[in-house]
Design a protein around this motif. Structure first.
Motif, PDB file in Angstrom:
ATOM      1  N   PRO A  46       0.798  -1.240   0.000  1.00 13.61           N
ATOM      2  CA  PRO A  46       0.000   0.000   0.000  1.00 13.61           C
ATOM      3  C   PRO A  46       0.832   1.292   0.000  1.00 13.61           C
ATOM      4  N   PRO A  47       1.975   1.375   0.726  1.00 17.22           N
ATOM      5  CA  PRO A  47       2.716   2.637   0.692  1.00 17.22           C
ATOM      6  C   PRO A  47       3.310   2.960  -0.690  1.00 17.22           C
ATOM      7  N   THR A  87      -0.646   3.369   4.558  1.00 14.59           N
ATOM      8  CA  THR A  87      -0.176   3.688   3.201  1.00 14.59           C
ATOM      9  C   THR A  87       0.989   4.684   3.174  1.00 14.59           C
ATOM     10  N   LYS A 125      -3.862   5.855  -3.292  1.00 17.17           N
ATOM     11  CA  LYS A 125      -4.064   5.232  -1.977  1.00 17.17           C
ATOM     12  C   LYS A 125      -5.518   4.836  -1.761  1.00 17.17           C
TER      13      LYS A 125
END
Ligand code: ATP
Length: 496
Positions: free
Chosen positions: A388-389, A485, A394
Motif C-alpha cells: 500500500p505505501p 499507506t 491510496k
C-alpha cells in the motif's frame, strides 16, 4: 544462480501478460509509440510514475533519513570526459558481441550462450549446459574472444532468426553513448554517464568537507544512466536509458569485510519490507570479479524469465578514488582525526536499478485469482497486490449513486483527503466495475459514500486484497489511510 535453478522457478503469470498489463493500465508505454517506439526506451504513465516515485522515496529515505551518516547529492549526467578514463569505462566498459551474417542481427555473446545453456537444461542435458557456462565464464574472464567463437561453433549455437551459425568473429563493443559539446570545429567528445557512481566519487571531498562527514559515511544518489545495450530486450529489465539508485559508503581500509556483510544484510531486509518472499530473492556471489572489486554479490529476483539481478553490492577498495586522484592530479584523501593520519578510503557500493525494481514489484504484485461463487460458478479477478505505501493511488472515493446529495458528500471527502493522499474520485454507475478498475492499478482501499453516510457519517471501506468490507467513521479515515499507506509505515518495517 545456475541456469537450472533459474528454470525451476515459475510464476503464475507469463512475462507477456505482465507487459500487457503494464501498458494497458497506464504504468509503462513504449517511448514515442506513435512512431512505432524506440528500442529499449520506455515512458512511464500516470500510475507508473507514481509507483516509481514512491519506490524512489522509500529508498532515499531509508538511506539518508534512517542513517545519520548518509547524505545525498544530485550530480550532472554530463561529466568531464577524463572521469571515464579514470573509472575504466573508456577502455573496459564493453560487451562481446557477434553478428549473424544471414539475418544481419547483432547479439551479446554471453546472452546468446546463456540462452542456449537454458535450452540444453530443458532438453535434460544439464551436464552439457554446465560445461558450456563454465567454458564461457573462463573465456569472459580471460578476454578470450576466439575462445567464444569456438564455443558458438562447437555447440552449434544458431541465430534465433536465421537459424544459421554463420557468425562474424566476436568483437568488443563499448556501451557508452558519446556526444559533442561546444562549437562544431572546437567540440569535445563527452559521454552520457553509464552509472551514477562516478558523480559521487568526484564529489567525495566536496561532500566530506561541506557536510563535515566523518568516516564511515555514505553518499547516495538517484539519477539517469545510459548504456548502449546491444541486446535490448525483456521490456524494462534492460533499457538504454534507465535510472539507478546508488550509495557509496566510504570506510577505513581493513573494515571492508564487516561493512560488506552489513550492507548485504541491510539490503536483504529492505526487500523483505516490500513483502517479497524469501524464496523469490537469491543472493548470487560473483566468482569473476570486476577489476576494481574484492567481493561482489548480486541480489536477484525470480522474474517470470528466471532469477535476474536487480541490485549489485560491491566492495570496490580504493580503486576509484585512487584513479581519480591520479588523473585529476588532486589529493583525494581523508584525514582521520581518530587515527591521526590521512588515507584514501575504501568503498562499499550498493547499486540498484529503479526501473528493474518497478518491474520486480509489478511482477510480484500481479495476481490472478479464481473465487468460487457457488458450486457451479467461479469468478476470476486480476489485481495488483502492491505494498500500500507504494501504490500509485491510496484510495478511490465513490458515491453509491449519483443523486440525493451522495456525490456532493463524496466530493467533500475527496477535498478533505487530497492534501494527504493521492486519490481517485469516480461516479460511474457500476460498483463492480469501479472495484475492478482499482484492483487493476493496485489501489489498496475503496471508500463508498451511501445513504447511511448521510445519517451517521460512516463509510464503507473495501480492501483490495481480501475484498473485505467494513464501515468506519469518516473522522477515522485519515488515520486509517496514513497508518497503512505512508512511506513511514515501510520505514518502520526496517526497524524490525
Ligand atoms: P547486467 O549484468 O544485467 O547488465 P550490470 O551488472 O551491468 O547489469 P551494474 O553495472 O552493477 O549492472 O548496475 C547496477 C544496477 O543497475 C543493476 O543491478 C541493474 O538493476 C541496473 N541496470 C544496469 N543496467 C541496466 C539496464 N540496461 N537497464 C535497466 N537497469 C539496469
Amino acid at each position: 544462480m545456475s541456469t537450472t535453478d533459474a528454470l525451476l522457478y515459475s510464476s503464475d503469470h507469463t512475462f507477456k501478460e505482465l507487459i500487457a498489463h503494464a501498458q494497458r493500465y497506464g504504468f509503462i508505454y513504449p517511448s514515442s509509440e506513435i512512431y512505432d517506439g524506440l528500442q529499449s526506451i520506455y515512458d512511464y504513465g500516470p500510475y507508473g510514475v507514481a509507483l516509481k516515485r514512491n519506490l524512489q522515496n522509500f529508498w532515499w529515505q531509508s538511506m539518508t533519513q534512517l542513517h545519520q551518516n548518509i547524505v545525498g547529492i544530485d550530480s550532472a549526467i554530463m561529466m568531464h570526459p577524463t572521469t571515464w578514463k579514470a573509472s575504466g569505462h573508456i577502455d573496459g566498459f564493453s560487451d562481446p558481441m557477434v553478428d549473424n551474417k544471414d539475418s544481419k542481427k547483432r547479439y551479446r555473446v554471453d546472452l546468446l550462450i546463456e540462452e542456449h545453456a537454458m535450452q540444453l537444461v530443458s532438453q535434460g542435458k544439464s551436464n552439457q549446459s554446465k560445461g558450456l557456462m563454465e567454458a564461457m565464464e573462463r573465456c569472459l574472464a580471460a578476454g578470450d574472444l576466439p575462445g567464444l567463437d569456438e564455443l558458438l561453433q562447437q555447440f552449434g549455437i544458431v541465430c534465433p532468426l536465421s537459424k544459421t551459425a554463420d557468425w562474424t568473429p566476436v568483437r568488443q563493443f563499448n556501451l557508452m553513448f558519446s556526444t559533442q559539446v561546444g562549437a562544431q570545429n572546437d567540440a569535445t567528445t563527452i559521454y552520457l554517464r553509464p552509472e551514477t557512481a562516478q558523480g559521487i566519487f568526484v564529489n567525495f571531498l566536496n561532500v566530506q568537507k561541506t557536510a563535515r562527514m566523518k568516516i564511515p559515511f555514505g553518499i547516495a544518489q538517484v539519477g539517469k544512466a545510459f548504456r548502449n545495450e546491444i541486446v535490448a530486450r525483456q521490456f524494462t529489465f534492460r533499457m538504454r536509458e534507465f535510472e539507478q539508485m546508488e550509495m557509496q559508503f566510504f570506510i577505513q581500509p581493513g573494515t571492508e569485510k564487516c561493512w560488506f556483510d552489513y550492507w548485504q544484510e541491510n539490503r536483504k531486509n529492505w526487500y523483505s519490507s516490500l513483502g517479497i518472499e524469501q524464496e523469490k530473492i537469491n543472493i548470487y556471489p560473483h566468482k569473476q570479479l570486476a577489476h576494481y572489486a574484492t567481493a561482489a554479490v548480486d541480489i536477484e529476483y525470480a522474474f517470470p524469465f528466471g532469477y535476474k539481478e536487480v541490485e549489485g553490492i560491491h566492495s570496490r577498495t580504493d580503486f576509484d578514488l585512487t584513479s581519480h586522484q591520479h588523473y585529476a592530479k588532486k589529493k583525494l584523501q581523508y584525514f582521520d582525526p581518530d587515527l591521526k593520519k590521512s588515507y584514501i578510503p575504501y568503498v562499499i557500493e550498493t547499486s540498484v536499478g529503479l526501473d528493474r525494481l518497478v518491474l520486480m514489484l509489478l511482477s510480484n504484485a500481479l495476481t490472478k485469482e479464481n473465487n468460487p461463487v457457488n458450486e457451479e460458478r467461479t469468478t476470476s479477478r486480476t489485481y495488483l497486490k502492491l505494498p500500500p505505501p507504494l501504490a500509485p493511488i491510496k484510495s478511490a472515493i465513490f458515491p453509491l449513486v449519483n443523486k440525493d446529495g451522495l456525490a456532493e458528500k463524496a466530493l467533500t471527502l475527496f477535498d478533505q483527503l487530497k492534501y494527504d493522499f493521492p486519490l481517485i474520485y469516480e461516479a460511474t454507475p457500476s460498483i463492480g466495475k469501479r472495484y475492478a478498475r482499482q484492483d487493476l492499478i493496485g489501489t489498496p482501499y475503496s471508500i463508498t459514500i451511501d445513504y447511511q453516510t448521510l445519517e451517521d457519517e460512516t463509510v464503507t471501506i473495501r480492501e483490495r486484497d481480501s475484498m473485505r468490507q467494513y464501515r468506519i467513521h469518516m473522522s477515522e479515515i485519515t488515520h486509517h489511510l496514513a497508518s497503512t499507506t505512508s512511506i513511514k509505515s515501510l520505514l518502520l518495517q526496517l526497524k524490525k
